[in-house]
Scaffold this active site. Structure first.
Site, mmCIF file in Angstrom:
data_model
loop_
_atom_site.group_PDB
_atom_site.id
_atom_site.type_symbol
_atom_site.label_atom_id
_atom_site.label_comp_id
_atom_site.label_asym_id
_atom_site.label_seq_id
_atom_site.Cartn_x
_atom_site.Cartn_y
_atom_site.Cartn_z
ATOM 1 N N ASP A 222 -2.728 0.273 -14.107
ATOM 2 C CA ASP A 222 -1.812 -0.485 -15.140
ATOM 3 C C ASP A 222 -2.183 -1.833 -14.987
ATOM 4 O O ASP A 222 -2.811 -2.628 -14.396
ATOM 5 C CB ASP A 222 -0.589 -0.427 -14.630
ATOM 6 C CG ASP A 222 -0.301 -0.353 -13.080
ATOM 7 O OD1 ASP A 222 -0.646 -1.190 -12.556
ATOM 8 O OD2 ASP A 222 0.518 0.457 -12.424
ATOM 9 N N ASP B 121 -0.671 -5.788 -14.891
ATOM 10 C CA ASP B 121 0.191 -6.888 -14.764
ATOM 11 C C ASP B 121 0.056 -8.118 -15.232
ATOM 12 O O ASP B 121 -1.086 -8.642 -15.272
ATOM 13 C CB ASP B 121 0.440 -7.037 -13.227
ATOM 14 C CG ASP B 121 0.603 -5.490 -12.532
ATOM 15 O OD1 ASP B 121 1.469 -4.747 -13.160
ATOM 16 O OD2 ASP B 121 0.394 -5.208 -11.354
ATOM 17 N N ASP C 236 -1.700 -10.928 -1.341
ATOM 18 C CA ASP C 236 -2.121 -10.293 0.016
ATOM 19 C C ASP C 236 -3.655 -10.470 0.112
ATOM 20 O O ASP C 236 -4.186 -11.362 0.903
ATOM 21 C CB ASP C 236 -1.764 -8.857 -0.101
ATOM 22 C CG ASP C 236 -1.979 -7.993 -1.065
ATOM 23 O OD1 ASP C 236 -2.494 -8.374 -2.073
ATOM 24 O OD2 ASP C 236 -1.568 -6.955 -0.978
HETATM 25 P P1 ATP Z 1 -3.078 -0.479 -7.727
HETATM 26 O O1 ATP Z 1 -3.985 -0.506 -8.524
HETATM 27 O O2 ATP Z 1 -3.361 0.383 -6.575
HETATM 28 O O3 ATP Z 1 -1.644 -0.411 -8.194
HETATM 29 P P2 ATP Z 1 -2.381 -3.448 -7.289
HETATM 30 O O4 ATP Z 1 -3.448 -4.401 -6.666
HETATM 31 O O5 ATP Z 1 -2.022 -3.336 -8.792
HETATM 32 O O6 ATP Z 1 -3.340 -1.992 -6.952
HETATM 33 P P3 ATP Z 1 0.208 -3.300 -6.502
HETATM 34 O O7 ATP Z 1 0.853 -2.774 -5.389
HETATM 35 O O8 ATP Z 1 0.557 -2.683 -7.668
HETATM 36 O O9 ATP Z 1 -1.448 -3.047 -6.191
HETATM 37 O O10 ATP Z 1 0.488 -4.899 -6.494
HETATM 38 C C1 ATP Z 1 0.186 -5.601 -7.363
HETATM 39 C C2 ATP Z 1 -0.236 -6.845 -6.915
HETATM 40 O O11 ATP Z 1 0.866 -7.858 -6.396
HETATM 41 C C3 ATP Z 1 -1.328 -7.125 -5.908
HETATM 42 O O12 ATP Z 1 -2.562 -6.841 -6.536
HETATM 43 C C4 ATP Z 1 -0.981 -8.215 -5.286
HETATM 44 O O13 ATP Z 1 -1.813 -9.248 -5.835
HETATM 45 C C5 ATP Z 1 0.344 -8.472 -5.218
HETATM 46 N N1 ATP Z 1 1.291 -7.885 -4.184
HETATM 47 C C6 ATP Z 1 1.726 -6.572 -3.988
HETATM 48 N N2 ATP Z 1 2.465 -6.403 -2.756
HETATM 49 C C7 ATP Z 1 2.134 -7.271 -2.212
HETATM 50 C C8 ATP Z 1 2.481 -7.846 -0.877
HETATM 51 N N3 ATP Z 1 3.080 -6.813 -0.058
HETATM 52 N N4 ATP Z 1 2.146 -8.810 -0.391
HETATM 53 C C9 ATP Z 1 1.390 -9.866 -1.189
HETATM 54 N N5 ATP Z 1 0.985 -9.537 -2.303
HETATM 55 C C10 ATP Z 1 1.349 -8.348 -2.863
HETATM 56 MG MG MG Z 2 -0.634 -1.907 -9.465
#
Ligand code: ATP
Ligand code: MG
Length: 491
Positions: free
Chosen positions: A73, A75, A167
């Protein structure tokens, strides 16, 4: 208020994630093709920019694009507050309390728009009532509990602050499609190239702020196949205990993400390697410690990964039904040994296991309802009379129940013939179905039943070995089937 601000500015505390230096790299040189971005994400970024705000695609989508993976997705991060974002779009929802964001809807697609945020104790973070820069970003204090865990997370900040509170370095990359620029503050591009997962800032402090990050290490290392940087890896064991402070609903969300990445097996493996599975995710911990649990849970997760790889989804109810099954099955068998009839025993086992589970990881009610249905279908599928077979087929959870039966058959706890019979029954036309029912009525061999009789001589109270799931369900159905049906209030 001013006092507070001065205190903060002169506070000896260093920000947990030091602000990085902005580095811009043309997307084209990194292999990003802006024309392949979905219109939805492009529209959101451009609309915000045209309204005078900064806007970037951020996080997982940028990381995945740079790795040549298809983003799950998109963001968007912006310096507009949620209240400023919402009116710019026809279909947009303000959501979240701990983390206020805007969902912009395009048909069934959702673009998540979040405002740049600052780290909890970043010295320049906006404090309540203060106004920072021309956008008048009013934020709120972070609330922090005694272990340093951040309870609320709505302190607006600048882009460099936003990057610092993310993170991992590879999760903190921003992409501006209008200028075709990747913005990196924390050597995310270097780490991406070196396939390294590195926590931004001081890792132990970041784990204390949000212990869920411990699980995220396991998830992303598995999903991306990256090495964990030594500094990120090292403090994990000594911080594992902190997961106990995480509210059960949050633990549920993060566990679901972990199981649904398409890399559930590898993630679980990482959890074990990192020492995070013991006592922290009791669901997984217990499932694996049952004698038959491991094979069953591994098969279930392997199936889930394969489903996701082939573009299908895995329902949380099915996943959790699998994870808790070794426990439910064992208790079910035990209760039957104690004389509780088949269906009532299954109900009671489900009650007990779900209640115990709820203390640590809250499974939403709508999910636990579905889980119970999947379990309840197991003894029903063992009855192949026309009365039961057709109603089972009509059951809204039939498909999940049947998939569950297949798994049980594959791991040796249900008769493969039974699974095959249901496969045939689904595929058959009416006359063939009648034949199948007749064949079942004549009493096709029931290998599982034979097995059970043999083992029944040594019923052991805690022993899933002999009286485990295999001793329940279809194994007991031929013997207790009818009176069990009479006992079942749902029939
Ligand atoms: P995926 O493709 O698996 O969804 P993602 O990187 O988009 O991976 P998400 O959990 O959707 O992961 O989180 C979106 C973004 O928000 C992350 O890439 C990170 O930058 C930030 N983020 C999410 N959770 C945390 C956290 N607990 N602490 C710090 N940053 C976070
Ligand atoms: Mg995500």
């Amino acid at each position: 208020m001013i006092r507070k601000l001065i205190d903060r500015l002169f506070s000896s505390k260093k920000p947990s994630g030091a602000l990085g230096k902005r580095v811009e790299t043309p997307g084209a040189s990194l292999g990003i093709d802006p024309s392949r971005l979905p219109n939805s994400a492009l529209t959101v970024v451009r609309t915000l920019q045209q309204a005078g705000f900064e806007a970037y695609i951020v996080g997982g989508a940028v990381r995945d694009m740079l790795l040549g993976l298809k983003p799950k997705d998109f963001d968007v991060a912006t310096n507009a507050t949620p209240e400023q974002v919402k009116p710019l779009f026809r279909r947009a929802l303000l959501i979240g309390r701990r983390f206020r964001i805007v969902h912009v809807l395009f048909g069934r697609e959702v673009i998540e728009v979040s405002t740049f945020r600052a780290n909890p104790d970043s010295a320049s973070a906006a404090v309540e009532g203060d106004e920072r820069d021309t956008h008048k970003l009013a934020g709120r204090h972070h609330a922090v509990d005694t272990s340093g865990r951040v309870l609320r997370d709505n302190v607006w900040g600048s882009q460099d602050e936003d990057a610092a509170r993310r993170d991992f370095s590879v999760n903190a990359l921003y992409y501006d499609p209008s200028r075709d620029l990747v913005v990196d503050y924390h050597h995310g591009l270097r780490d991406l190239k070196a396939r390294t997962l590195r926590m931004i800032g001081e890792p132990s402090r970041r784990y204390r702020e949000d212990p869920v990050r411990l699980l995220r290490v396991a998830r992303f290392a598995a999903k991306l196949g990256f090495e964990i940087a030594p500094g990120t890896l090292h403090p994990i064991a000594s911080h594992a205990e902190l997961l106990r402070n995480v509210p059960s609903a949050r633990l549920f969300d993060e566990t679901i993400k972990l199981l649904q990445t398409g890399h559930a097996l590898a993630s679980l493996d990482n959890l074990r390697r990192l020492g995070l599975h013991k006592g922290l995710l009791p669901l997984i911990d217990l499932a694996l410690s049952q004698p038959r649990g491991e094979a069953f849970v591994m098969a279930a997760l392997g199936d889930t990964d394969a489903r996701i790889a082939s573009g299908k989804t895995a329902s949380p109810a099915f996943l959790f039904a699998c994870l808790l099954w070794p426990q439910v099955g064992q208790r079910w068998a035990q209760l039957q040994v104690e004389g509780v009839p088949l269906i009532a025993a299954l109900d009671q086992a489900a009650d007990e296991v779900l209640a115990a589970q709820a203390e640590r990881l809250a499974i939403q009610r709508r999910i636990s309802v579905d889980m119970r249905e999947i379990w309840a279908l197991q003894p029903r599928l063992a009855r192949r009379s026309s009365r039961y077979a057709y109603s089972a087929l009509e059951h809204p959870r039939f498909r999940a129940g049947f998939d569950f039966l297949l798994l049980r058959a594959r791991t040796g706890e249900a008769a493969p013939e039974l699974a095959q019979w249901w496969q045939d029954f689904q595929d058959a036309d009416e006359p063939a179905r009648a034949d199948l029912l007749e064949q079942a009525a004549r009493g096709a061999p029931e290998p599982a039943a034979k097995k059970r009789r043999r083992r029944r001589r040594k019923p052991s109270a805690g022993g899933a070995e002999g009286t485990g799931p295999e001793g329940t369900g279809e194994a007991t159905a031929p013997e207790h089937g009818d009176d069990a049906a009479a006992q079942d209030p749902r029939r």
